[in-house]
Every structure is written in structure tokens, then in C-alpha cells.
Design a protein around this motif. Structure first.
Motif, mmCIF file in Angstrom:
data_model
loop_
_atom_site.group_PDB
_atom_site.id
_atom_site.type_symbol
_atom_site.label_atom_id
_atom_site.label_comp_id
_atom_site.label_asym_id
_atom_site.label_seq_id
_atom_site.Cartn_x
_atom_site.Cartn_y
_atom_site.Cartn_z
ATOM 1 N N HIS A 372 0.983 -13.344 -9.906
ATOM 2 C CA HIS A 372 2.389 -13.384 -10.014
ATOM 3 C C HIS A 372 2.113 -12.533 -8.462
ATOM 4 O O HIS A 372 1.849 -11.006 -8.222
ATOM 5 C CB HIS A 372 3.205 -12.534 -10.584
ATOM 6 C CG HIS A 372 4.077 -12.655 -10.910
ATOM 7 N ND1 HIS A 372 4.530 -10.996 -9.939
ATOM 8 C CD2 HIS A 372 5.007 -13.326 -11.371
ATOM 9 C CE1 HIS A 372 6.121 -11.391 -10.020
ATOM 10 N NE2 HIS A 372 6.760 -12.558 -10.437
ATOM 11 N N LEU A 373 3.208 -13.401 -7.885
ATOM 12 C CA LEU A 373 3.443 -13.236 -6.136
ATOM 13 C C LEU A 373 1.953 -13.128 -5.334
ATOM 14 O O LEU A 373 1.641 -13.010 -5.368
ATOM 15 C CB LEU A 373 4.053 -11.588 -5.619
ATOM 16 C CG LEU A 373 5.232 -11.064 -6.885
ATOM 17 C CD1 LEU A 373 5.686 -9.531 -6.701
ATOM 18 C CD2 LEU A 373 6.427 -11.763 -5.826
ATOM 19 N N TYR A 374 2.790 -13.521 -4.211
ATOM 20 C CA TYR A 374 1.183 -13.683 -2.997
ATOM 21 C C TYR A 374 1.220 -12.051 -2.809
ATOM 22 O O TYR A 374 -0.340 -11.795 -2.112
ATOM 23 C CB TYR A 374 2.306 -14.043 -1.673
ATOM 24 C CG TYR A 374 1.959 -15.545 -1.809
ATOM 25 C CD1 TYR A 374 1.194 -17.031 -1.968
ATOM 26 C CD2 TYR A 374 3.662 -16.360 -2.353
ATOM 27 C CE1 TYR A 374 1.344 -17.347 -2.649
ATOM 28 C CE2 TYR A 374 3.970 -17.569 -2.731
ATOM 29 C CZ TYR A 374 2.958 -18.219 -2.693
ATOM 30 O OH TYR A 374 2.789 -19.910 -3.056
ATOM 31 N N SER A 375 2.162 -11.749 -2.236
ATOM 32 C CA SER A 375 1.772 -9.801 -1.603
ATOM 33 C C SER A 375 1.113 -9.087 -3.349
ATOM 34 O O SER A 375 -0.253 -8.276 -2.309
ATOM 35 C CB SER A 375 2.965 -9.063 -1.276
ATOM 36 O OG SER A 375 3.908 -8.673 -2.527
ATOM 37 N N ARG A 376 0.742 -9.441 -4.292
ATOM 38 C CA ARG A 376 0.471 -8.867 -5.249
ATOM 39 C C ARG A 376 -1.224 -8.462 -4.934
ATOM 40 O O ARG A 376 -2.475 -8.161 -5.751
ATOM 41 C CB ARG A 376 0.781 -8.463 -6.180
ATOM 42 C CG ARG A 376 0.613 -7.622 -7.647
ATOM 43 C CD ARG A 376 0.809 -7.774 -8.484
ATOM 44 N NE ARG A 376 2.310 -6.649 -8.936
ATOM 45 C CZ ARG A 376 3.132 -7.729 -9.352
ATOM 46 N NH1 ARG A 376 3.296 -8.666 -9.565
ATOM 47 N NH2 ARG A 376 4.341 -6.542 -9.750
ATOM 48 N N THR A 377 -0.825 -10.330 -4.795
ATOM 49 C CA THR A 377 -2.477 -11.059 -4.877
ATOM 50 C C THR A 377 -3.939 -10.613 -3.579
ATOM 51 O O THR A 377 -4.661 -10.278 -3.726
ATOM 52 C CB THR A 377 -3.000 -12.477 -4.585
ATOM 53 O OG1 THR A 377 -1.495 -13.049 -6.156
ATOM 54 C CG2 THR A 377 -3.859 -13.249 -4.928
ATOM 55 N N ARG A 378 -2.988 -10.629 -2.721
ATOM 56 C CA ARG A 378 -3.408 -10.055 -1.396
ATOM 57 C C ARG A 378 -3.995 -8.270 -1.645
ATOM 58 O O ARG A 378 -4.810 -7.924 -0.974
ATOM 59 C CB ARG A 378 -2.689 -10.243 -0.231
ATOM 60 C CG ARG A 378 -2.829 -9.647 1.034
ATOM 61 C CD ARG A 378 -1.862 -9.239 1.849
ATOM 62 N NE ARG A 378 -1.245 -8.581 1.582
ATOM 63 C CZ ARG A 378 0.199 -8.081 2.028
ATOM 64 N NH1 ARG A 378 0.882 -9.186 2.789
ATOM 65 N NH2 ARG A 378 1.281 -7.307 1.511
ATOM 66 N N ASP A 379 -3.108 -7.389 -1.914
ATOM 67 C CA ASP A 379 -3.315 -6.447 -2.048
ATOM 68 C C ASP A 379 -4.161 -5.995 -3.226
ATOM 69 O O ASP A 379 -4.895 -4.983 -2.935
ATOM 70 C CB ASP A 379 -1.376 -5.405 -1.729
ATOM 71 C CG ASP A 379 -0.911 -5.801 -1.029
ATOM 72 O OD1 ASP A 379 -0.911 -6.116 -0.496
ATOM 73 O OD2 ASP A 379 0.740 -5.216 -1.597
ATOM 74 N N PHE A 380 -4.104 -7.077 -4.110
ATOM 75 C CA PHE A 380 -5.830 -6.801 -5.709
ATOM 76 C C PHE A 380 -6.510 -7.688 -5.685
ATOM 77 O O PHE A 380 -6.986 -7.450 -7.051
ATOM 78 C CB PHE A 380 -4.485 -5.851 -6.702
ATOM 79 C CG PHE A 380 -3.698 -4.907 -6.364
ATOM 80 C CD1 PHE A 380 -3.699 -3.769 -6.086
ATOM 81 C CD2 PHE A 380 -2.029 -5.093 -6.355
ATOM 82 C CE1 PHE A 380 -2.656 -2.376 -6.125
ATOM 83 C CE2 PHE A 380 -1.125 -4.158 -6.107
ATOM 84 C CZ PHE A 380 -1.155 -2.981 -5.863
ATOM 85 N N ALA A 381 -6.886 -8.025 -4.664
ATOM 86 C CA ALA A 381 -7.627 -9.165 -5.224
ATOM 87 C C ALA A 381 -9.059 -9.098 -6.037
ATOM 88 O O ALA A 381 -9.343 -9.460 -6.589
ATOM 89 C CB ALA A 381 -7.662 -10.094 -3.965
ATOM 90 N N ASP A 382 -9.443 -7.733 -5.595
ATOM 91 C CA ASP A 382 -10.901 -6.925 -5.215
ATOM 92 C C ASP A 382 -10.431 -6.783 -7.183
ATOM 93 O O ASP A 382 -11.625 -6.804 -7.544
ATOM 94 C CB ASP A 382 -11.722 -6.244 -4.964
ATOM 95 C CG ASP A 382 -11.707 -6.660 -3.793
ATOM 96 O OD1 ASP A 382 -11.332 -7.546 -3.544
ATOM 97 O OD2 ASP A 382 -12.008 -5.874 -2.535
ATOM 98 N N ALA A 383 -9.532 -5.721 -7.142
ATOM 99 C CA ALA A 383 -9.181 -5.313 -8.322
ATOM 100 C C ALA A 383 -8.799 -6.461 -9.181
ATOM 101 O O ALA A 383 -9.695 -6.112 -10.912
ATOM 102 C CB ALA A 383 -8.158 -4.142 -8.705
ATOM 103 N N PHE A 384 -7.884 -7.286 -9.295
ATOM 104 C CA PHE A 384 -7.955 -8.434 -9.805
ATOM 105 C C PHE A 384 -9.676 -9.264 -10.682
ATOM 106 O O PHE A 384 -9.601 -9.591 -11.564
ATOM 107 C CB PHE A 384 -7.367 -9.831 -9.683
ATOM 108 C CG PHE A 384 -5.888 -9.573 -9.531
ATOM 109 C CD1 PHE A 384 -5.123 -9.676 -10.643
ATOM 110 C CD2 PHE A 384 -4.536 -9.053 -7.998
ATOM 111 C CE1 PHE A 384 -3.505 -8.780 -11.528
ATOM 112 C CE2 PHE A 384 -3.526 -8.942 -9.040
ATOM 113 C CZ PHE A 384 -2.646 -8.686 -9.948
ATOM 114 N N ALA A 385 -10.091 -9.691 -9.768
ATOM 115 C CA ALA A 385 -11.618 -9.993 -9.486
ATOM 116 C C ALA A 385 -12.432 -9.221 -10.678
ATOM 117 O O ALA A 385 -12.752 -9.453 -11.380
ATOM 118 C CB ALA A 385 -12.751 -10.779 -7.948
ATOM 119 N N SER A 386 -12.124 -7.921 -10.351
ATOM 120 C CA SER A 386 -13.210 -6.935 -11.535
ATOM 121 C C SER A 386 -12.680 -6.918 -12.853
ATOM 122 O O SER A 386 -13.185 -7.423 -13.935
ATOM 123 C CB SER A 386 -13.089 -5.404 -10.490
ATOM 124 O OG SER A 386 -13.900 -5.101 -11.942
ATOM 125 N N ALA A 387 -11.120 -7.343 -13.194
ATOM 126 C CA ALA A 387 -10.268 -7.304 -14.333
ATOM 127 C C ALA A 387 -10.991 -8.885 -14.766
ATOM 128 O O ALA A 387 -11.212 -8.384 -16.199
ATOM 129 C CB ALA A 387 -9.345 -7.267 -14.527
#
Length: 468
Positions: A372-387
Motif C-alpha cells: 500500500h503506497l509507493y512511499s511506504r514500499t520505498r521506505d520499508f522495503a527491507d522490513a516488508f521483505a523480512s516479515a
């Protein structure tokens, strides 16, 4: 332009027009004004199950941004209030018409503040956990002799609504949204902060500014009120005179309110609720997942501080049916489990996935996630991948842009390439149902805050048909 902090009395308003009527927070306000006998109309970008429900309840909602769609009874600025969500772009034609013609135009949060200022607000804030915690709090109060009003950020299954109105209580449970600093328009009697993990950096810029916004929120609690914070949150309260500070935790015995002897098994979660002067044993969760222990501790603390008895709390916790799209069991059979969840922040994803894996040990967990959101994806890409790497299989959809324009180089692949689980696939949204038709999932999760919710019913129907 007449955009202010909402000084007009609700009684003076005859018509209310909503720009962005289909949002879950907006819908509670729509239902409130309908219940008060006001004429209600508005715009949303696309039809949804929620907008259709609001239409059936009396709201006139359309889907074309055209000032010609504004009905005559909403064109008198003396009797019409206009409410908008920050997700609506500044170039919106209808909103521009209202502003140009001198109408009173309020953000959703300003309108909510206008309504709740006259009551004792129990305001639940946090990066995550606030919808379930506020819904639990409202349910606990509603099932007691205390009672309450409530404006919730999700549909509480017990009453099939996100609005509660009471004839006998001046307590109002409010989900306090931090986006665009919306919660700064509230004046809580009591407040909860469930978490303050950085988010909405497109608005705040830095994690420090995000946390400072929560500190500002604590300064708005009325003298003599209460702040209940999850123990360990990196927020320094700025409290007015006489505001009492309490902490809570699912596991830390140093917190004022906490759980002991958490037991998970046989499809149940139960625990002992410990508060100053009380230990309530064998509290059972109506929605049996570990994350709801922490939410439940906060809700029970708020309920107890407002006079709900131990017996009332125990019964209400067990009867709490949950919130749509918050660990929402859609299919629950021996050979297939399907859960839908609104998780859209890395910490929420991690918590949800770990809860599922604990509840269904040894079973293969497949997750369908829509960023959800390009900015959130950019800012938290590493954390998303980890989860997401906690899953056994990942189906990753394209980014849902919401209010944003695309950012160069920011796509779902930014997350996908960092996910360590081998069993993963990028899937265009319109191919999801066909993909699931060919799959044989064991435990399936759909996750995200975008329009992935439109797949919930089709996926539910597919799995019920496929597995009998």
C-alpha cells in the motif's frame, strides 16, 4: 474558503456532503448524521460494498467528480456542512466548488472533533492495533452497565457497524488516526497509545517527527484524565496537570496492566488479566490469536478505569466477535483455513504471520500481500521483505497507489527480490483468482490495506466451493 476547526453546532446543520464517502472512517460519520436526521450525500471514486450499504441506509453517493452532481439541497452554504478525507486530491472539482463558494469545509478529523468534544472521549491511537483495541473497548463498555458511543475504524462484527450511539452514556470511543496529524483535533478524556513505529513518512518526513506527533497528542488529554501507553514505546508524554499515566503489556510484569499465564492451544487463547488491585483469571479471547492478548489488556484496562466490572469484562472478552479485516476468519475447515487481515505495515505483517503460524503449527501458510503506497514500499522495503519471509509461500501483488503518483524504480519487485523464501511469485491483481483456482493452499492469508478487500468474497466463495 471557510475551512476552520468546526465551531458550528451540529444542530444547525441540515445537510452534510462527503468527499471520499467510501472510507471506513467517513462511513461512521455518515451513519452518525443519518441517525441525527440530516440529509447526506457525497462522492467516492469507485463503488464498494460499503458505499452500497450506505446508499441503502439513506446516503446519496455518486462516483463521478462533477459539480453538476451536487443536488440542490446541498447548495445552500448556510445549512450545508462539507466533510472531506485527506485522501481526496486538492484538485477535486466538487470540493473546489464548495470552497470557492464559501462553504464550511472540514477534514474528517475536524468533524469528528466537533461531534465528540461535548462527550468524554476514549481515544485509541497507534501505528497498529488501534482498530481492534478501540473495537474491543467499545464492546466491553457496550456489554456492561456503563455503555458508550463509538466511532470505529472497522466494522465490529457484533453489531455489523462502525458506529454505536447511546442514550445513556457520555463516553465516546474514538479511533484516533495519526495520518495527516488528524488526531490533533481531538481532546481525549482518556487515551491509549498502542504503538508508535514510524509510518506515513510521506507526511512526517522523519521517524522523530512521527513520534513527536504522538507526544503532541498526549498534551491534548484533558486535565484529570488518563494516558495508557504500551510499555516501552519511544514516546515521551507531555501531560497536562492531573493526568494519570499507566502502562500495559502482554508480558511485562512491570507494567501496571499485564497478562500472566498465556495459554494457546486447542483453538483457544486464555490468560490472566493483572491490574492494580485485581487478578482476573482465565480470560478467554473470542478471536483466539496471541496479538489480541495485548489488545485485550489495553481494552480491559480502559473498561475497568471506566467502571466495567470483572464479571462483565470476562463475558464480553469471550463474546467479542472481532472486526472485519482484522484477523478475520473467512473459511475455517479441517482441510483449509482462510484469514483476511488489513496488515499493511511490516510490524503488522510480522505479528499476523507469527500468530497464524503459532495457531496452526506444522501447516503451510500462503500469504497474498498487496503493498500500500509507493512511499511506504520505498521506505520499508527491507522490513516488508523480512516479515514476508516468515511465510511458506508468498503471492505478491502490484502496489496499490491510493493517493500517490508512481515513484521511479518503486514497484513490488523492490520487496520481492529481498524476500528469502524460495516459494514466491509476482502476480498481477487480475490474475489472482485464476492462480488460486490452480493452487491447493493449506492456510491462506490475504493481507493489505488497498483494494485487495474486493477479492475477499470471491476467494471465500472459491474455497468453499473447492473444499466443500
Amino acid at each position: 474558503m471557510n475551512e476552520n476547526n468546526g465551531k458550528r453546532a451540529v444542530e444547525d446543520v441540515k445537510s452534510v456532503y462527503f468527499a471520499g464517502a467510501g472510507g471506513i472512517g467517513m462511513s461512521a460519520l455518515i451513519r452518525y448524521f443519518l441517525a441525527r436526521g440530516k440529509r447526506v450525500a457525497g462522492y467516492d471514486r469507485t463503488p464498494s460494498a460499503l458505499t452500497e450499504k450506505l446508499i441503502s441506509e439513506g446516503a446519496a453517493i455518486h462516483y463521478e467528480d462533477d459539480e453538476a452532481c451536487i443536488a440542490e439541497e446541498f447548495r445552500d452554504r448556510r445549512t450545508t456542512l462539507v466533510v472531506y478525507t485527506p485522501a481526496v486530491q486538492a484538485s477535486h472539482k466538487e470540493l473546489t466548488w464548495f470552497r470557492t463558494n464559501g462553504f464550511e469545509v472540514l477534514k474528517r478529523s475536524q468533524a469528528l472533533g466537533l461531534i465528540t468534544d461535548a462527550s468524554r472521549g476514549l481515544c485509541i491511537a497507534g501505528t497498529h492495533g488501534k482498530t481492534t483495541t478501540s473495537s474491543m473497548t467499545a464492546h466491553l463498555l457496550r456489554q456492561s452497565e456503563v455503555d458508550c458511543n463509538a466511532f470505529l475504524g472497522g466494522i465490529l462484527k457484533n453489531c455489523d457497524s462502525n458506529l454505536m450511539l447511546s442514550e445513556r452514556s457520555d463516553l465516546t470511543v474514538v479511533e484516533a488516526d495519526e495520518y495527516d496529524r488528524s488526531f490533533h483535533f481531538l481532546t481525549p478524556y482518556m487515551a491509549v497509545i498502542t504503538s508508535a513505529d514510524p509510518d506515513h513518512l510521506d507526511i512526517y518526513g522523519t521517524p522523530q517527527a512521527y513520534r513527536e506527533s504522538f507526544e503532541k497528542f498526549t498534551s491534548l488529554i484533558r486535565p484529570g484524565g488518563v494516558l495508557l501507553m504500551k510499555k516501552g514505546i519511544e514516546v515521551t508524554p507531555r501531560l497536562q496537570s492531573g493526568v494519570r499515566l499507566y502502562t500495559y503489556s502482554a508480558s511485562d510484569p512491570a507494567a501496571d496492566f499485564h497478562a500472566e499465564q498465556i495459554r494457546v492451544g486447542n483453538g483457544e487463547v486464555c490468560f490472566n488479566f493483572v491490574s492494580p488491585g485485581l487478578c482476573l483469571e482465565d480470560v478467554r479471547l473470542g478471536v483466539p490469536v496471541r496479538t489480541n492478548v495485548e489488545n485485550g489488556i489495553a481494552a480491559m484496562a480502559m473498561a475497568g478505569l471506566n467502571g466495567v466490572t470483572a464479571g462483565e469484562m470476562r463475558a464480553a472478552m469471550r463474546s467479542f466477535a472481532g472486526v472485519q479485516r482484522r484477523f478475520d476468519f473467512r473459511v475455517k475447515k479441517a482441510n483449509i483455513v482462510y484469514i483476511d487481515d488489513y496488515a499493511h505495515h511490516p510490524r503488522e505483517l510480522e505479528s499476523c504471520i507469527l500468530s497464524v503460524k503459532e495457531l496452526y503449527r506444522g501447516r503451510k501458510v500462503t500469504g497474498v500481500f498487496q503493498p500500500h503506497l509507493y512511499s511506504r514500499t520505498r521506505d520499508f522495503a527491507d522490513a516488508f521483505a523480512s516479515a514476508l519471509s516468515l511465510l511458506d509461500r508468498l503471492i505478491l501483488l502490484d502496489i496499490y497507489p491510493a493517493r500517490e503518483e508512481p515513484l521511479p524504480g518503486v514497484t513490488s519487485k523492490l520487496i520481492f527480490d529481498k524476500v528469502t523464501v524460495r516459494d514466491k511469485i509476482l502476480c498481477p491483481k487480475d490474475e489472482l483468482i485464476n492462480l488460486l483456482q490452480e493452487e491447493d493452499p493449506d492456510v491462506l492469508l490475504t493481507l493489505g490495506a488497498g483494494d485487495i478487500d474486493r477479492f475477499v468474497e470471491p476467494v471465500t466463495e472459491l474455497l468453499n466451493k473447492k473444499y466443500g
